[in-house]
Design an enzyme around this catalytic site. Structure first.
Site, short mmCIF file in Angstrom:
data_model
loop_
_atom_site.label_atom_id
_atom_site.label_comp_id
_atom_site.label_asym_id
_atom_site.label_seq_id
_atom_site.Cartn_x
_atom_site.Cartn_y
_atom_site.Cartn_z
N ARG A 194 0.67 -1.02 -0.07
CA ARG A 194 -0.04 0.12 -0.13
C ARG A 194 0.83 1.36 -0.19
NH1 ARG A 194 -2.36 -3.55 -1.28
NH2 ARG A 194 -3.80 -4.61 -0.58
N SER A 243 -9.91 0.99 4.02
CA SER A 243 -9.06 0.48 5.14
C SER A 243 -8.17 1.79 5.51
CB SER A 243 -8.04 -0.45 4.90
OG SER A 243 -8.78 -1.69 4.96
N GLU A 315 -3.13 4.48 6.16
CA GLU A 315 -2.95 4.19 4.74
C GLU A 315 -3.69 5.08 3.97
OE1 GLU A 315 -4.47 -0.04 4.13
OE2 GLU A 315 -5.34 0.40 1.91
#
Ligand SMILES: Cc1cc2nc3c(=O)[nH]c(=O)nc-3n(C[C@H](O)[C@H](O)[C@H](O)COP(=O)(O)OP(=O)(O)OC[C@H]3O[C@@H](n4cnc5c(N)ncnc54)[C@H](O)[C@@H]3O)c2cc1C
Length: 490
Positions: A194, A243, A315
């Site tokens: 990510r 997320s 994130e």
């Protein structure tokens, strides 16, 4: 990934004025960014430009050369949270010019892995569905990710056991600070779980993906349906950005499970709360405040650390937040990883692309590229292998990279870091001692993606000589002109 920082000195209204002047009627002022994001909260950008052409990008580049201000590239805004006070720089959104797909026909590429080209604005669900429709496989996971190809490259988005890095071959990038367009290979991008080495100055114009052909009788549609069903069952709708925290140990420890174990489902501060459906999603209310979202993030992060000892990293992209003005959020704001070694290396690679026609090899340690250290060894290759190399270079399959008349060749084994001595072979005569030297690193392994922080040194443990495999790397010792050549099997 870094939050756009305050410029070296605070941006002034004169700066905005000057930038707006250069951008002309392309620029709009005080534009709310909430509608451009899936969180749908947050303040305005001082300037907003909707990019419709490469000329527009060049114009932004000119403005940035004149005015030192932050820039924010927005894709589908599905991975960012804009602060309530907004963004003091210029925000860019993209029009149809980067919204194209070029998919191969199966008959055109019999027996080869097909390459598919996607413009930076294409959404992942569209890319996934179109690919399957064309009989391609490898991008099905994207059907449930509401981002753009550009955002997915920068974030190395993924899911269902795959990610962008798994199929990304190369990207076309526009550098906003330098006003130039160029191609980067996947290895250059420092893709990690990510994240990537790309920064706010790199606009992904397009991405080439190496996909596969669906096997006979597999329409791929079943997989798409299954992924969409799974998402609906396990993820909430509403205002969020997916997320919020990166899994601390990808594949082993999930942020969602840690938050869940802390009993934080439904935990609320003001207008934001941890989703009841998925503990790593934080929902904002309609007309909510991004301040509340960050407050929930900060508290979740604190509790997870207290209970499990894991420092969660954001994130999502936190845009326009000022850690000094919000010291209570300093930890969460700084948890976005900052300029990394990979980013520095990426900029060096870009510099080299600009300064020469050929491009450097990202898998070679920077110490080698900079010429400060040349990991070489006396090549212990058999005469047969050397013969093969000579034959390959004499054929010069690259049409110009190898210049057998003038070059010596140094066979490099990167597992040997210290230079003791080198084997130098004139590729045409087999003699040593001619004037210009080329270094040949022989192994496909060097082409693998490398660890961000410790690029080739650790990988090189596995390197072995395999000159007839498929590829060799060549670069000039003095010119540091690195190129890629295919060895043609004799
Ligand atoms: C419901 C939901 C589910 C999600 N599920 C997943 C998932 O399963 N897996 C996953 O990885 N992510 C998931 N996400 C997060 C998000 O969709 C991905 O990270 C996506 O790739 C972000 O793309 P974007 O275009 O929305 O990027 P944005 O949010 O617009 O931007 C994200 C970052 O990318 C940069 N960026 C955007 N476009 C470009 C460009 N053209 N060139 C250079 N930089 C660019 C931005 O500057 C920013 O730094 C989910 C989000 C939501 C809302």
């Amino acid at each position: 990934m870094s939050t756009p920082r305050a410029a070296k000195r605070p941006i002034t209204s004169e700066d905005i004025e000057r930038a707006a002047e250069i951008l002309g009627d392309k620029a709009r002022r005080d534009v709310s960014l909430a509608p451009f994001t899936t969180y749908r909260v947050g303040g305005s950008a001082a300037l907003h430009v909707h990019i419709s052409s490469m000329e527009d990008l060049h114009q932004v580049s000119e403005a940035l050369a004149e005015v030192d201000m932050d820039v924010l590239v927005i894709g589908r805004g599905s991975n960012m949270l804009v602060s309530d006070s907004g963004f003091s720089g210029v925000a860019l959104t993209f029009g149809a010019f980067a919204d194209y797909i070029d998919l191969p026909q199966k008959d055109d590429y019999p027996g080869t892995a097909p390459l598919a080209l996607f413009g930076g604005s294409v959404t992942l669900p569209v890319a996934a569905r179109q690919s399957v429709k064309r009989g391609l496989t490898g991008l099905e996971w994207g059907v449930g990710v509401p981002g753009s190809i550009g955002g997915a490259v920068r974030m190395n988005a993924g899911g269902h056991g795959s990610d962008m890095a798994s199929s990304l071959e190369s990207v076309r990038v526009f550098h906003l600070r330098k006003g130039r367009e160029f191609e980067l290979e996947t290895d250059d991008l420092g893709l990690r779980f990510r994240g990537s080495a790309l920064t706010d100055h790199h606009v992904v114009l397009s991405a080439t993906l190496r996909l596969g052909w669906l096997s006979e009788g597999d329409s791929g549609e079943g997989r798409l349906t299954e992924i969409v069903r799974w998402r609906r069952e396990n993820q909430p709708g509403g205002q969020n950005a997916g997320s919020v925290f990166v899994n601390p140990v990808p594949g082993e420890v999930s942020a969602g499970a840690l938050i869940d174990e802390c009993g934080l489902r439904g935990f609320r501060i003001g207008t934001a709360q941890v989703s009841e459906k998925h503990a790593n999603f934080i929902q904002a209310d309609e007309s909510g405040l991004s301040h509340d979202v960050v407050a929930v993030m900060a508290e979740v992060r604190r509790r997870v650390y207290e209970q499990h000892g894991h420092q969660l990293r954001s994130e999502i992209r936190l845009v326009g937040f000022d850690a000094e003005a919000n010291p209570q959020f300093a930890d969460v704001l700084s948890s976005e990883s900052d300029t990394s070694v990979a980013t520095i290396r990426l900029e060096q690679i870009i510099e080299r692309i600009f300064s020469s026609e050929s491009r450097p090899d990202a898998s070679i340690p920077m110490s080698v590229l900079s010429g400060s250290q040349l990991p070489s060894q006396e090549a212990d290759l058999s005469p047969e292998v050397l013969d093969e190399l000579r034959e390959a270079f004499a054929k010069d399959p690259t049409g110009g990279i190898a210049q057998p008349e003038t070059s010596r060749v140094v066979i490099v084994d990167p597992s040997i870091v210290e230079i003791e001595s080198v084997e130098e072979v004139d590729v045409t005569t087999g003699e040593t001692g001619s004037s210009s030297t080329r270094v040949v690193i022989v192994d496909e392994d060097l082409r693998q993606s490398t660890d961000d922080d410790f690029p080739a040194d650790t990988q090189s443990q596995t390197v072995h000589h395999a000159p007839t495999s498929t590829r060799v790397r060549i670069f000039d010792e003095d010119g540091l002109d690195v190129s890629l050549a295919e060895i043609v099997e004799p």
